[in-house]
Design a protein around this motif. Structure first.
Motif, PDB file in Angstrom:
ATOM      1  N   VAL A  57      -3.792   3.657  -2.029  1.00  9.67           N
ATOM      2  CA  VAL A  57      -3.875   2.551  -2.986  1.00  9.67           C
ATOM      3  C   VAL A  57      -3.382   1.286  -2.292  1.00  9.67           C
ATOM      4  O   VAL A  57      -2.304   1.271  -1.694  1.00  9.67           O
ATOM      5  N   VAL A  58      -4.195   0.214  -2.370  1.00 14.87           N
ATOM      6  CA  VAL A  58      -3.845  -1.068  -1.763  1.00 14.87           C
ATOM      7  C   VAL A  58      -3.796  -2.109  -2.869  1.00 14.87           C
ATOM      8  O   VAL A  58      -4.761  -2.284  -3.614  1.00 14.87           O
ATOM      9  N   TYR A 109       0.839  -1.205   0.000  1.00 20.25           N
ATOM     10  CA  TYR A 109       0.000   0.000   0.000  1.00 20.25           C
ATOM     11  C   TYR A 109       0.869   1.249   0.000  1.00 20.25           C
ATOM     12  O   TYR A 109       2.014   1.239   0.432  1.00 20.25           O
ATOM     13  N   TRP A 110       0.297   2.308  -0.544  1.00 17.56           N
ATOM     14  CA  TRP A 110       0.959   3.616  -0.593  1.00 17.56           C
ATOM     15  C   TRP A 110      -0.099   4.689  -0.762  1.00 17.56           C
ATOM     16  O   TRP A 110      -1.229   4.412  -1.147  1.00 17.56           O
ATOM     17  N   TYR A 111       0.279   5.930  -0.456  1.00 14.47           N
ATOM     18  CA  TYR A 111      -0.647   7.053  -0.584  1.00 14.47           C
ATOM     19  C   TYR A 111      -0.280   7.842  -1.828  1.00 14.47           C
ATOM     20  O   TYR A 111       0.862   8.252  -2.015  1.00 14.47           O
ATOM     21  N   ASP A 112      -1.269   8.047  -2.693  1.00 11.26           N
ATOM     22  CA  ASP A 112      -1.081   8.824  -3.912  1.00 11.26           C
ATOM     23  C   ASP A 112      -1.444  10.277  -3.583  1.00 11.26           C
ATOM     24  O   ASP A 112      -2.622  10.619  -3.467  1.00 11.26           O
ATOM     25  N   LYS A 165     -12.196   9.030   6.518  1.00 13.17           N
ATOM     26  CA  LYS A 165     -12.438   8.186   7.691  1.00 13.17           C
ATOM     27  C   LYS A 165     -11.954   6.763   7.452  1.00 13.17           C
ATOM     28  O   LYS A 165     -11.398   6.123   8.347  1.00 13.17           O
ATOM     29  N   ARG A 166     -12.162   6.246   6.247  1.00 11.98           N
ATOM     30  CA  ARG A 166     -11.688   4.892   5.920  1.00 11.98           C
ATOM     31  C   ARG A 166     -10.167   4.843   5.846  1.00 11.98           C
ATOM     32  O   ARG A 166      -9.550   3.862   6.244  1.00 11.98           O
ATOM     33  N   ILE A 167      -9.574   5.921   5.346  1.00 14.63           N
ATOM     34  CA  ILE A 167      -8.109   5.992   5.306  1.00 14.63           C
ATOM     35  C   ILE A 167      -7.563   5.979   6.731  1.00 14.63           C
ATOM     36  O   ILE A 167      -6.620   5.251   7.041  1.00 14.63           O
ATOM     37  N   THR A 190      -6.326  -4.119  -7.217  1.00 15.68           N
ATOM     38  CA  THR A 190      -6.078  -2.939  -6.400  1.00 15.68           C
ATOM     39  C   THR A 190      -7.388  -2.365  -5.888  1.00 15.68           C
ATOM     40  O   THR A 190      -8.431  -2.519  -6.520  1.00 15.68           O
ATOM     41  N   LYS A 191      -7.296  -1.709  -4.745  1.00 14.58           N
ATOM     42  CA  LYS A 191      -8.427  -0.955  -4.192  1.00 14.58           C
ATOM     43  C   LYS A 191      -7.903   0.419  -3.855  1.00 14.58           C
ATOM     44  O   LYS A 191      -6.792   0.566  -3.340  1.00 14.58           O
TER      45      LYS A 191
END
Length: 112
Positions: free
Chosen positions: A60-61, A50-53, A76-78, A69-70
């Motif tokens: 992104v997972v 996972y990483w943050y775009d 809130k989900r992050i 990918t999701k």
């Protein structure tokens, strides 16, 4: 009856039967817990990355075994994801590897 239990093993790879005589109930319960734990770890704990775009403001997972990918956009989900993985957005600048603790890629069956 002496209150003890024996686990009889059939041919390797087949079901294991439980019968009286042999090992104690404590040993039996430990063996059953080990079997359940092995099933749990095999079935659900699969590797993810996972990483943050930062440009799209999405987490992104990537599910490594399937390549699916999701993208998580809801703040809130992050936050929930980051709490589960004990990470921060700054740590997600680069690609991080872990296991699928939240079962994001687990197949869900609907029973009627």
């Amino acid at each position: 009856m002496d209150g003890s239990w024996r686990v009889s093993r059939e041919v390797a790879g087949k079901k294991k039967g439980i019968s009286k005589k042999g090992i104690s109930k404590n040993e039996l319960s430990q063996e059953l817990l080990m079997r359940l734990f092995q099933k749990e770890t095999k079935s659900h704990l699969e590797p993810i990355k996972y990483w943050y775009d930062w440009s799209e403001q999405k987490l992104v997972v990537l599910h490594c075994p399937s390549g699916k990918t999701k993208k998580i956009k809801n703040p809130k989900r992050i936050e929930r994801f980051l709490q589960a993985y004990e990470a921060t957005l700054v740590e997600c600048k680069g690609v991080t590897e872990d296991i699928d603790r939240l079962h994001l890629f687990k197949k869900v069956r609907v029973h009627k």
